[in-house]
Design an enzyme around this catalytic site. Structure first.
Site, PDB file in Angstrom:
ATOM      1  N   ASN A   1       0.736  -1.104   0.140  1.00 18.55           N
ATOM      2  CA  ASN A   1      -0.523   0.317   0.460  1.00 18.55           C
ATOM      3  C   ASN A   1       0.693   1.686   0.027  1.00 18.55           C
ATOM      4  O   ASN A   1       1.815   1.631   1.133  1.00 18.55           O
ATOM      5  CB  ASN A   1      -0.737   0.205   0.983  1.00 18.55           C
ATOM      6  N   TRP A   2       1.120   2.005  -1.143  1.00 20.57           N
ATOM      7  CA  TRP A   2       1.555   2.853  -1.876  1.00 20.57           C
ATOM      8  C   TRP A   2       0.963   4.069  -0.829  1.00 20.57           C
ATOM      9  O   TRP A   2       1.987   5.249  -0.474  1.00 20.57           O
ATOM     10  CB  TRP A   2       2.525   3.330  -2.650  1.00 20.57           C
ATOM     11  N   LYS A   3       0.152   3.982  -0.083  1.00 19.37           N
ATOM     12  CA  LYS A   3      -0.379   5.275  -0.110  1.00 19.37           C
ATOM     13  C   LYS A   3      -0.559   6.650  -0.796  1.00 19.37           C
ATOM     14  O   LYS A   3      -0.203   6.273  -2.390  1.00 19.37           O
ATOM     15  CB  LYS A   3       0.060   5.708   1.519  1.00 19.37           C
TER      16      LYS A   3
ATOM     17  N   HIS B   1     -10.182   1.786   4.923  1.00 23.09           N
ATOM     18  CA  HIS B   1      -8.010   1.711   5.141  1.00 23.09           C
ATOM     19  C   HIS B   1      -9.009   3.044   6.886  1.00 23.09           C
ATOM     20  O   HIS B   1      -9.283   3.355   6.379  1.00 23.09           O
ATOM     21  CB  HIS B   1      -7.660   2.427   4.178  1.00 23.09           C
TER      22      HIS B   1
ATOM     23  N   GLU C   1      -6.871   5.446   7.596  1.00 24.87           N
ATOM     24  CA  GLU C   1      -6.700   6.306   7.512  1.00 24.87           C
ATOM     25  C   GLU C   1      -7.935   7.037   6.506  1.00 24.87           C
ATOM     26  O   GLU C   1      -8.369   8.204   6.884  1.00 24.87           O
ATOM     27  CB  GLU C   1      -5.623   6.577   6.176  1.00 24.87           C
TER      28      GLU C   1
ATOM     29  N   GLU D   1      -6.381  -4.265  10.782  1.00 24.58           N
ATOM     30  CA  GLU D   1      -4.519  -3.372  10.364  1.00 24.58           C
ATOM     31  C   GLU D   1      -5.409  -2.826  11.932  1.00 24.58           C
ATOM     32  O   GLU D   1      -5.544  -1.629  11.639  1.00 24.58           O
ATOM     33  CB  GLU D   1      -5.439  -2.320   9.279  1.00 24.58           C
TER      34      GLU D   1
ATOM     35  N   GLY E   1       1.575   3.008  10.937  1.00 25.63           N
ATOM     36  CA  GLY E   1       2.923   3.576  10.633  1.00 25.63           C
ATOM     37  C   GLY E   1       3.599   4.007  12.027  1.00 25.63           C
ATOM     38  O   GLY E   1       3.963   4.891  12.107  1.00 25.63           O
TER      39      GLY E   1
ATOM     40  N   SER F   1       2.998  -1.892  10.210  1.00 30.91           N
ATOM     41  CA  SER F   1       3.862  -1.848  10.664  1.00 30.91           C
ATOM     42  C   SER F   1       5.113  -3.045  10.406  1.00 30.91           C
ATOM     43  O   SER F   1       5.957  -3.301  11.163  1.00 30.91           O
ATOM     44  CB  SER F   1       4.530  -1.561  12.246  1.00 30.91           C
TER      45      SER F   1
ATOM     46  N   GLY G   1       2.496  -0.906   4.459  1.00 31.06           N
ATOM     47  CA  GLY G   1       3.024   0.352   3.969  1.00 31.06           C
ATOM     48  C   GLY G   1       4.052   0.934   3.586  1.00 31.06           C
ATOM     49  O   GLY G   1       4.280   0.407   3.251  1.00 31.06           O
ATOM     50  N   GLY G   2       4.376   1.934   5.066  1.00 30.54           N
ATOM     51  CA  GLY G   2       5.830   2.091   4.509  1.00 30.54           C
ATOM     52  C   GLY G   2       7.078   1.255   3.820  1.00 30.54           C
ATOM     53  O   GLY G   2       8.030   1.902   3.320  1.00 30.54           O
TER      54      GLY G   2
HETATM   55  P1  PGA Z   1       2.433   0.698   7.506  1.00 26.71           P
HETATM   56  O1  PGA Z   1       1.311   0.955   7.110  1.00 26.71           O
HETATM   57  O2  PGA Z   1       2.556  -0.696   6.385  1.00 26.71           O
HETATM   58  O3  PGA Z   1       3.225   1.700   7.212  1.00 26.71           O
HETATM   59  O4  PGA Z   1       2.226   0.788   8.749  1.00 26.71           O
HETATM   60  C1  PGA Z   1      -0.543  -0.010   7.081  1.00 26.71           C
HETATM   61  C2  PGA Z   1      -1.325   0.179   6.113  1.00 26.71           C
HETATM   62  O5  PGA Z   1      -1.727   1.316   6.261  1.00 26.71           O
HETATM   63  O6  PGA Z   1      -1.767  -0.415   5.362  1.00 26.71           O
END
Ligand code: PGA
Length: 247
Positions: free
Chosen positions: A8-10, A97, A99, A167, A173, A210, A231-232
């Site tokens: 997930n590149w956001k 998600h 976010e 999640e 994050g 994470s 994500g990251g």
């Molecule tokens: P993260 O994000 O790996 O940076 O914690 C995961 C996500 O939001 O899908």
């Protein structure tokens, strides 16, 4: 069942980075993996689909990070429909998600409509659920997670296939992850819920929050967990390739 890895590149990256990362993935044969899904920012999805199509061995799938709840074309400036995503070669769509729930105040009814729209177009939703820290601390997390899963009852079309990602909001994050036992407990809840409610559907569970190359292997080994949503760490080619090498 082979495990699934979703990147997930956001709202990160640009055309140059995408070209460079894809070149690296093509070189190290990551694109031969049917178990890898890239959720890239929507302006790049069509372009990346075309690049991947040129590689006849490509098996990577693409996901959108969101979709509009509106199912018919219309005057909805800024929105991207499920039909449009399907049109540019997308197979999966992330829905719910944390976010989006936090920054865009997405309600259960909005999420149900989005799930509906995605399924109607023949794509597979990657539905995210997860509790906030205070809920975890208060010990109410299983109840809250079950409530979040209840959205599936509001979807009008039959759900034949769905990916459900656990999640925890406090792990996204932050560099903090739940214990293996804590992830396992939630996977049991999710699997139990869907076996009851969707006994004939194809269900894939994921853990996200994470995930990196140091903790992914153990998380992927959890019984009842079918993959990870990254994500990251997915923004770093070496990190992401390493995580993919575990499946
Ligand atoms: P993260 O994000 O790996 O940076 O914690 C995961 C996500 O939001 O899908």
């Amino acid at each position: 069942m082979k495990k699934l890895i979703v990147a997930n590149w956001k709202m990160y990256g640009n055309a140059t980075k995408i070209q460079a990362d894809l070149t690296a993935y093509l070189q190290n044969n990551l694109t031969n993996s049917p178990n890898v899904i890239l959720a890239l920012p929507s302006p790049y999805l069509g372009l990346v689909h075309e690049i991947l199509q040129q590689n006849e061995n490509n098996k990577i799938s693409l996901a959108a990070q969101d979709v509009t709840k509106f199912q018919e074309p219309g005057a909805y400036t800024g929105e991207v429909s499920a039909q449009m995503l399907k049109d540019v070669g997308i197979d999966y769509v992330i829905v719910g998600h944390s976010e989006r729930r936090v920054f865009f105040h997405e309600t259960v009814h909005t999420l149900a409509k989005k799930l509906d729209a995605v399924i109607r177009e023949g794509m597979v939703p990657i539905f995210c659920c997860g509790e906030e820290k205070h809920v975890r601390n208060a010990g109410d997390y299983l109840k809250i997670l079950e409530e979040q899963l209840q959205v599936l009852h509001l979807v009008e079309v039959p759900i034949k296939e769905i990916v459900i990602a656990y999640e925890p909001v406090w792990a996204v994050g932050t560099g903090v992850t739940p214990t293996i036992e804590a992830i396992s407990e939630v996977m049991n809840l999710i699997n139990g819920f869907v076996q009851n409610y969707l006994p004939h559907a194809k269900i894939t569970t994921l853990y996200g929050g994470s995930v990196n190359s140091s903790n992914a292997k153990k998380i992927l080994e959890i019984e009842g967990n079918h993959g990870v949503l990254v994500g990251g760490a997915s923004l770093n080619v070496n990190e992401f390739s390493k995580i993919c090498s575990y499946v």
